[in-house]
Design a protein around this motif. Sequence first.
Motif, mmCIF file in Angstrom:
data_model
loop_
_atom_site.group_PDB
_atom_site.id
_atom_site.type_symbol
_atom_site.label_atom_id
_atom_site.label_comp_id
_atom_site.label_asym_id
_atom_site.label_seq_id
_atom_site.Cartn_x
_atom_site.Cartn_y
_atom_site.Cartn_z
ATOM 1 N N SER A 1 0.705 -1.154 0.075
ATOM 2 C CA SER A 1 -0.140 0.082 -0.132
ATOM 3 C C SER A 1 0.763 1.180 -0.035
ATOM 4 O O SER A 1 0.233 2.283 -0.056
ATOM 5 N N ASP A 2 2.162 1.250 -0.176
ATOM 6 C CA ASP A 2 2.919 2.326 0.132
ATOM 7 C C ASP A 2 2.625 3.348 1.265
ATOM 8 O O ASP A 2 2.396 4.446 0.991
ATOM 9 N N PRO A 3 2.726 2.807 2.388
ATOM 10 C CA PRO A 3 2.141 3.618 3.573
ATOM 11 C C PRO A 3 2.891 4.337 4.010
ATOM 12 O O PRO A 3 4.259 4.619 3.892
ATOM 13 N N GLN A 4 2.424 5.529 4.903
ATOM 14 C CA GLN A 4 3.323 6.442 5.682
ATOM 15 C C GLN A 4 3.438 5.817 6.895
ATOM 16 O O GLN A 4 2.175 5.508 7.728
ATOM 17 N N ILE A 5 4.683 5.500 7.618
ATOM 18 C CA ILE A 5 4.862 4.867 8.763
ATOM 19 C C ILE A 5 5.489 5.981 9.663
ATOM 20 O O ILE A 5 6.610 6.474 9.373
ATOM 21 N N LEU A 6 4.933 6.010 10.721
ATOM 22 C CA LEU A 6 5.325 7.105 11.777
ATOM 23 C C LEU A 6 5.786 6.345 13.058
ATOM 24 O O LEU A 6 5.031 5.605 13.543
ATOM 25 N N VAL A 7 6.935 6.655 13.626
ATOM 26 C CA VAL A 7 7.526 6.158 14.661
ATOM 27 C C VAL A 7 7.284 7.142 16.096
ATOM 28 O O VAL A 7 7.909 7.890 16.060
ATOM 29 N N ASP A 8 6.549 6.600 16.912
ATOM 30 C CA ASP A 8 6.134 7.632 18.085
ATOM 31 C C ASP A 8 5.970 9.013 17.804
ATOM 32 O O ASP A 8 6.716 9.823 18.416
ATOM 33 N N PRO A 9 4.836 9.103 16.891
ATOM 34 C CA PRO A 9 5.042 10.381 16.443
ATOM 35 C C PRO A 9 4.178 11.404 17.166
ATOM 36 O O PRO A 9 3.417 11.123 18.221
ATOM 37 N N SER A 10 4.668 12.700 17.098
ATOM 38 C CA SER A 10 3.920 13.728 17.770
ATOM 39 C C SER A 10 2.867 14.006 16.988
ATOM 40 O O SER A 10 2.450 13.566 16.128
ATOM 41 N N ARG A 11 1.845 14.824 17.682
ATOM 42 C CA ARG A 11 0.651 15.392 16.912
ATOM 43 C C ARG A 11 1.165 15.995 15.901
ATOM 44 O O ARG A 11 0.361 16.012 14.591
ATOM 45 N N ALA A 12 1.953 16.715 15.984
ATOM 46 C CA ALA A 12 2.474 17.623 14.661
ATOM 47 C C ALA A 12 2.747 16.739 13.317
ATOM 48 O O ALA A 12 2.595 16.729 12.222
ATOM 49 N N GLU A 13 3.514 15.664 13.783
ATOM 50 C CA GLU A 13 4.005 14.685 12.727
ATOM 51 C C GLU A 13 2.876 14.053 12.130
ATOM 52 O O GLU A 13 2.949 13.679 10.987
ATOM 53 N N ARG A 14 1.686 13.820 12.902
ATOM 54 C CA ARG A 14 0.321 12.926 12.617
ATOM 55 C C ARG A 14 -0.114 14.148 11.594
ATOM 56 O O ARG A 14 -0.706 13.781 10.392
ATOM 57 N N LEU A 15 -0.058 15.318 11.791
ATOM 58 C CA LEU A 15 -0.720 16.434 10.888
ATOM 59 C C LEU A 15 0.134 16.737 9.577
ATOM 60 O O LEU A 15 -0.539 16.916 8.617
ATOM 61 N N ILE A 16 1.422 16.597 9.684
ATOM 62 C CA ILE A 16 2.120 16.395 8.387
ATOM 63 C C ILE A 16 1.751 15.344 7.436
ATOM 64 O O ILE A 16 1.457 15.433 6.313
ATOM 65 N N ALA A 17 1.385 14.208 8.074
ATOM 66 C CA ALA A 17 1.063 13.070 7.289
ATOM 67 C C ALA A 17 -0.226 13.170 6.729
ATOM 68 O O ALA A 17 -0.431 12.767 5.474
ATOM 69 N N LEU A 18 -1.284 13.859 7.335
ATOM 70 C CA LEU A 18 -2.534 14.026 6.955
ATOM 71 C C LEU A 18 -2.338 15.290 5.825
ATOM 72 O O LEU A 18 -2.760 15.105 4.862
ATOM 73 N N GLY A 19 -1.451 16.025 5.845
ATOM 74 C CA GLY A 19 -1.237 17.071 4.945
ATOM 75 C C GLY A 19 -0.780 16.516 3.909
ATOM 76 O O GLY A 19 -0.957 16.825 2.532
ATOM 77 N N GLN A 20 0.183 15.597 3.747
ATOM 78 C CA GLN A 20 0.842 14.744 2.640
ATOM 79 C C GLN A 20 -0.368 14.145 2.009
ATOM 80 O O GLN A 20 -0.392 13.805 0.609
#
Length: 343
Positions: A129-148
Motif C-alpha cells: 500500500s506504500d504507507p506512511q509509517i510514523l514512529v512514536d509520532p508527535s501530533r504535529a507529525e500526524r498532521l504532516i502525514a494528513l497534509g501529505q
Amino acid sequence: MLNAPHTGFSYAGFSDAADDFSYGSAHDVSGLRVKVSIFADRPYLRDQMREDAEGAGFRLAEASPIGRLLSGEAMPLGDVVLLDCPVVDGEVMAALSRLDLRAGQTGAALVVSTSVNALDDVFGCLDQSDPQILVDPSRAERLIALGQVMARLPARRVRELSDEDRMVLLRLTEQVTQIGERLNTLTPGIGAAAQTVPAQAASAFRFDSAHKDAPADKQVAQQRPEMPDPRMVRRMIRQRQMRARFFDGDLFADPAWDMLLDLTAAHVEKSKVSVTSLCIASSVPPTTALRWIGQMTEAGLLKRIEDESDRRRAFITLTDKAADAMARYFADLGNSAGRVAVV
C-alpha cells in the motif's frame, strides 16, 4: 527537528467551524468529501486523531479500537486509514497484512503509527500500500502525514490560514522539503565519475556508454570497481559518530549518506539490515529516517527485500545501481580513503 516542540501551535478549535486554524474539506475528484477510518486502542489518541482528521475536512467513516480489524467481519474502508499500532502480536500482524493488501487494491492512503520495538514487524507486514509509517509520532507529525495525504488529493480546497499558523506549518514541513532537495543534489553527483557522463541520461545514476548493448545488470557487474573494505567503511561511520561527542549532532545530520555507508558495509559483509537498524544508523529520529528511506527507494538507491525464511520480515539493501555508485565513489577516493578522518 520534527520532534521538537512547536510553541504557539494551538490545536484547540481545529475544526471546520474554526477560523483560526483549519483546512477546508478534503474532496476527491468527484467533489465528495474523503472518508477516513481510524483504528487505535488508546481512547484519547483515537479522539485526537478524529479531531485532526475532521478538522482537516475529512468525513469520519469509523473510529474504533484495533480489535475491530480482528473481528473478521466485512466493513467499509475509508479512503484514508489512520492506524495506531504500538504493539503487535500474531493476530495484529495478520490484520495488518490484510489491511495492507486491501489498501493496495483500493488505493486507500494508509498512515500507520508504531513504536521502535514494533517497527520491523509493522514494516514487514506493509508491502502493498506504500504507507506512511510514523514512529512514536508527535501530533504535529500526524498532521504532516494528513497534509501529505491532502496534497495527493486531485481536488483539495484549503482555506486561508493566518500568518502565524502558516509559519508554523512551514516549519513543520521544512524537513520534508529538505529531504527532496538534498536527494536532488545527492543522486547526480554521488561520485566523481558521475560528472563525466552524458547529461541527457534520464536515470538518477549515470554510466559510461561502454557495453550499452549489454543487459543493465551485466553492465553493472562489468563496470563496477571493487567494493571498499567494510572495516574501513565501519571506521568512517565511527568517526562520523564521534562528532556528536563534541558538537550538536544536528550540525552534521546527513541521514542519506549515513545509511548509504551502513548499507555499503553490510553489502560487502553479506549481512542483512532491518529497517530499525537502518533508522538507528541514520542518526535522525525514526520517523524522519523512514521518510528518507521512502524517498531514497523512489530515487532508486534502496530496495526492500523479503526475508526468505520468514515472510513477515523484510530488510533494506542497496540497489545494484547504488552499489555501483558507492563502489565508484570509493574507487575515486583511492588509497587515501583509509586515511580520511570523516567522509
